[in-house]
Scaffold this motif. Sequence first.
Motif, mmCIF file in Angstrom:
data_model
loop_
_atom_site.group_PDB
_atom_site.id
_atom_site.type_symbol
_atom_site.label_atom_id
_atom_site.label_comp_id
_atom_site.label_asym_id
_atom_site.label_seq_id
_atom_site.Cartn_x
_atom_site.Cartn_y
_atom_site.Cartn_z
ATOM 1 N N ILE A 68 8.725 -3.579 0.261
ATOM 2 C CA ILE A 68 7.604 -2.689 0.000
ATOM 3 C C ILE A 68 7.531 -1.661 1.130
ATOM 4 O O ILE A 68 7.504 -2.008 2.311
ATOM 5 C CB ILE A 68 6.283 -3.456 -0.131
ATOM 6 C CG1 ILE A 68 6.448 -4.592 -1.148
ATOM 7 C CG2 ILE A 68 5.164 -2.513 -0.575
ATOM 8 C CD1 ILE A 68 5.279 -5.529 -1.240
ATOM 9 N N HIS A 69 7.518 -0.406 0.740
ATOM 10 C CA HIS A 69 7.676 0.715 1.652
ATOM 11 C C HIS A 69 6.491 0.932 2.596
ATOM 12 O O HIS A 69 5.396 0.432 2.386
ATOM 13 C CB HIS A 69 7.914 1.997 0.851
ATOM 14 C CG HIS A 69 6.842 2.265 -0.178
ATOM 15 N ND1 HIS A 69 5.615 2.798 0.129
ATOM 16 C CD2 HIS A 69 6.828 2.065 -1.530
ATOM 17 C CE1 HIS A 69 4.891 2.925 -0.968
ATOM 18 N NE2 HIS A 69 5.602 2.483 -2.001
ATOM 19 N N GLU A 70 6.760 1.737 3.620
ATOM 20 C CA GLU A 70 5.720 2.189 4.539
ATOM 21 C C GLU A 70 4.821 3.200 3.836
ATOM 22 O O GLU A 70 5.018 3.518 2.667
ATOM 23 C CB GLU A 70 6.367 2.854 5.760
ATOM 24 C CG GLU A 70 7.221 1.913 6.591
ATOM 25 C CD GLU A 70 7.966 2.663 7.678
ATOM 26 O OE1 GLU A 70 7.729 2.333 8.856
ATOM 27 O OE2 GLU A 70 8.764 3.552 7.372
ATOM 28 N N TRP A 71 3.871 3.766 4.580
ATOM 29 C CA TRP A 71 2.952 4.728 3.967
ATOM 30 C C TRP A 71 3.640 6.034 3.575
ATOM 31 O O TRP A 71 3.067 6.852 2.869
ATOM 32 C CB TRP A 71 1.757 4.974 4.872
ATOM 33 C CG TRP A 71 1.956 5.762 6.135
ATOM 34 C CD1 TRP A 71 3.120 5.980 6.811
ATOM 35 C CD2 TRP A 71 0.932 6.441 6.876
ATOM 36 N NE1 TRP A 71 2.897 6.737 7.925
ATOM 37 C CE2 TRP A 71 1.559 7.037 7.991
ATOM 38 C CE3 TRP A 71 -0.433 6.602 6.720
ATOM 39 C CZ2 TRP A 71 0.859 7.777 8.945
ATOM 40 C CZ3 TRP A 71 -1.133 7.346 7.663
ATOM 41 C CH2 TRP A 71 -0.480 7.910 8.764
ATOM 42 N N TRP A 72 4.903 6.210 3.982
ATOM 43 C CA TRP A 72 5.641 7.416 3.615
ATOM 44 C C TRP A 72 6.083 7.413 2.160
ATOM 45 O O TRP A 72 6.380 8.453 1.593
ATOM 46 C CB TRP A 72 6.871 7.568 4.508
ATOM 47 C CG TRP A 72 6.568 7.587 5.957
ATOM 48 C CD1 TRP A 72 6.816 6.593 6.871
ATOM 49 C CD2 TRP A 72 5.935 8.645 6.691
ATOM 50 N NE1 TRP A 72 6.379 6.963 8.115
ATOM 51 C CE2 TRP A 72 5.833 8.213 8.034
ATOM 52 C CE3 TRP A 72 5.441 9.903 6.335
ATOM 53 C CZ2 TRP A 72 5.260 9.008 9.022
ATOM 54 C CZ3 TRP A 72 4.868 10.693 7.330
ATOM 55 C CH2 TRP A 72 4.786 10.247 8.652
ATOM 56 N N ASP A 96 8.188 0.757 -5.725
ATOM 57 C CA ASP A 96 7.539 2.026 -5.419
ATOM 58 C C ASP A 96 6.075 1.973 -5.851
ATOM 59 O O ASP A 96 5.762 2.087 -7.034
ATOM 60 C CB ASP A 96 8.271 3.151 -6.156
ATOM 61 C CG ASP A 96 7.747 4.531 -5.794
ATOM 62 O OD1 ASP A 96 6.735 4.602 -5.078
ATOM 63 O OD2 ASP A 96 8.349 5.519 -6.237
ATOM 64 N N LEU A 97 5.178 1.829 -4.894
ATOM 65 C CA LEU A 97 3.751 1.772 -5.205
ATOM 66 C C LEU A 97 3.106 3.152 -5.243
ATOM 67 O O LEU A 97 1.905 3.270 -5.483
ATOM 68 C CB LEU A 97 3.024 0.880 -4.194
ATOM 69 C CG LEU A 97 3.473 -0.583 -4.152
ATOM 70 C CD1 LEU A 97 2.557 -1.394 -3.243
ATOM 71 C CD2 LEU A 97 3.519 -1.202 -5.547
ATOM 72 N N LYS A 101 6.115 9.400 -5.578
ATOM 73 C CA LYS A 101 5.665 10.367 -4.571
ATOM 74 C C LYS A 101 6.110 9.928 -3.177
ATOM 75 O O LYS A 101 6.178 8.740 -2.883
ATOM 76 C CB LYS A 101 4.144 10.497 -4.596
ATOM 77 C CG LYS A 101 3.570 10.971 -5.920
ATOM 78 C CD LYS A 101 2.055 11.083 -5.827
ATOM 79 C CE LYS A 101 1.438 11.508 -7.153
ATOM 80 N NZ LYS A 101 1.523 10.418 -8.163
ATOM 81 N N GLN A 102 6.411 10.924 -2.338
ATOM 82 C CA GLN A 102 6.750 10.678 -0.944
ATOM 83 C C GLN A 102 6.002 11.657 -0.068
ATOM 84 O O GLN A 102 5.712 12.786 -0.473
ATOM 85 C CB GLN A 102 8.259 10.831 -0.705
ATOM 86 C CG GLN A 102 9.104 9.761 -1.353
ATOM 87 C CD GLN A 102 10.574 9.911 -1.017
ATOM 88 O OE1 GLN A 102 10.942 10.399 0.049
ATOM 89 N NE2 GLN A 102 11.428 9.497 -1.940
ATOM 90 N N LEU A 112 -1.796 9.575 0.338
ATOM 91 C CA LEU A 112 -1.139 8.741 -0.671
ATOM 92 C C LEU A 112 -1.560 7.277 -0.540
ATOM 93 O O LEU A 112 -1.822 6.601 -1.538
ATOM 94 C CB LEU A 112 0.383 8.861 -0.543
ATOM 95 C CG LEU A 112 1.004 10.164 -1.030
ATOM 96 C CD1 LEU A 112 2.485 10.210 -0.666
ATOM 97 C CD2 LEU A 112 0.819 10.334 -2.536
ATOM 98 N N MET A 113 -1.634 6.795 0.687
ATOM 99 C CA MET A 113 -1.996 5.400 0.909
ATOM 100 C C MET A 113 -3.424 5.128 0.426
ATOM 101 O O MET A 113 -3.679 4.120 -0.243
ATOM 102 C CB MET A 113 -1.855 5.055 2.386
ATOM 103 C CG MET A 113 -2.149 3.602 2.712
ATOM 104 S SD MET A 113 -1.849 3.189 4.450
ATOM 105 C CE MET A 113 -3.183 4.104 5.235
#
Length: 257
Positions: A68-72, A96-97, A101-102, A112-113
């Motif tokens: 699970i990705h960072e806030w980026w 991808d939560l 988008k990135q 985004l977060m």
Amino acid sequence: MTQTWSRRVVVRSLGAGLPLAAVLADATLARAAAATLSEVSIPVAGGQPLRASLALPAKLPAPTVMLIHEWWGLNDQIKAVAAELAQAGYMALAVDLYDGKQAGSAEEAGTLMKAVDAAVAESQVAAGVDWLRAETRSTGKVGTVGWCFGGGWSLRASVARPVDATVVYYGDVSLPAARLARLQGPVVGHFANRDQWINRAMVEGFERAMAEVGKTLTVYWYDADHAFANPTGARYDAEDAKLAWERTLDFYHANLR
């Protein structure tokens, strides 16, 4: 860049022993590693499908890890970590939560977060775990890992669905004991002494809550700051990042093999 060329780059880089940090810090190598993953769409009850990228090891069936990705957002660096896990023998699913988008700046990342609906995200990570456990290419063993924003969701995924091993990199662990009681497998947490957000008070509260419900937790502290494992950031600490990654792989080997 063709898929074939990308795979050759990654095999030479990861397979030949180039450190993961070097791949993550080099945009070309990270992009090449990311290109080796395949895109999958996972059904989510009552919602739109979950986007994810999948890295497969040479030998199947294999134990699995959900990243699970960072806030980026789900960027090439996170996909490159999935490729590294596949090199280590795991079927790795980077979810991808942010729905594609990135963020290009900390301000965008924060926006985004904050826009993530917790109930929706919980359904998504639960669907990811379910998908991995049911996959015919999986041994049925599932681990999770996440960083920062994703570190908190690594823990929450393991609460939403039983998993065999959970790794949290400096993520929000402020869950009540009643929720942590749902955990099935052991948890490892990597935290930084100079982190002003995921601080010692939060982590010590987490330790007390885990002890209260009799759950297995190993906490590692590093003389570093938040995001110390991200080689693209200013707070990267190479020595501590290497040690944390080694500990993570040892933990998976003990609990997923």
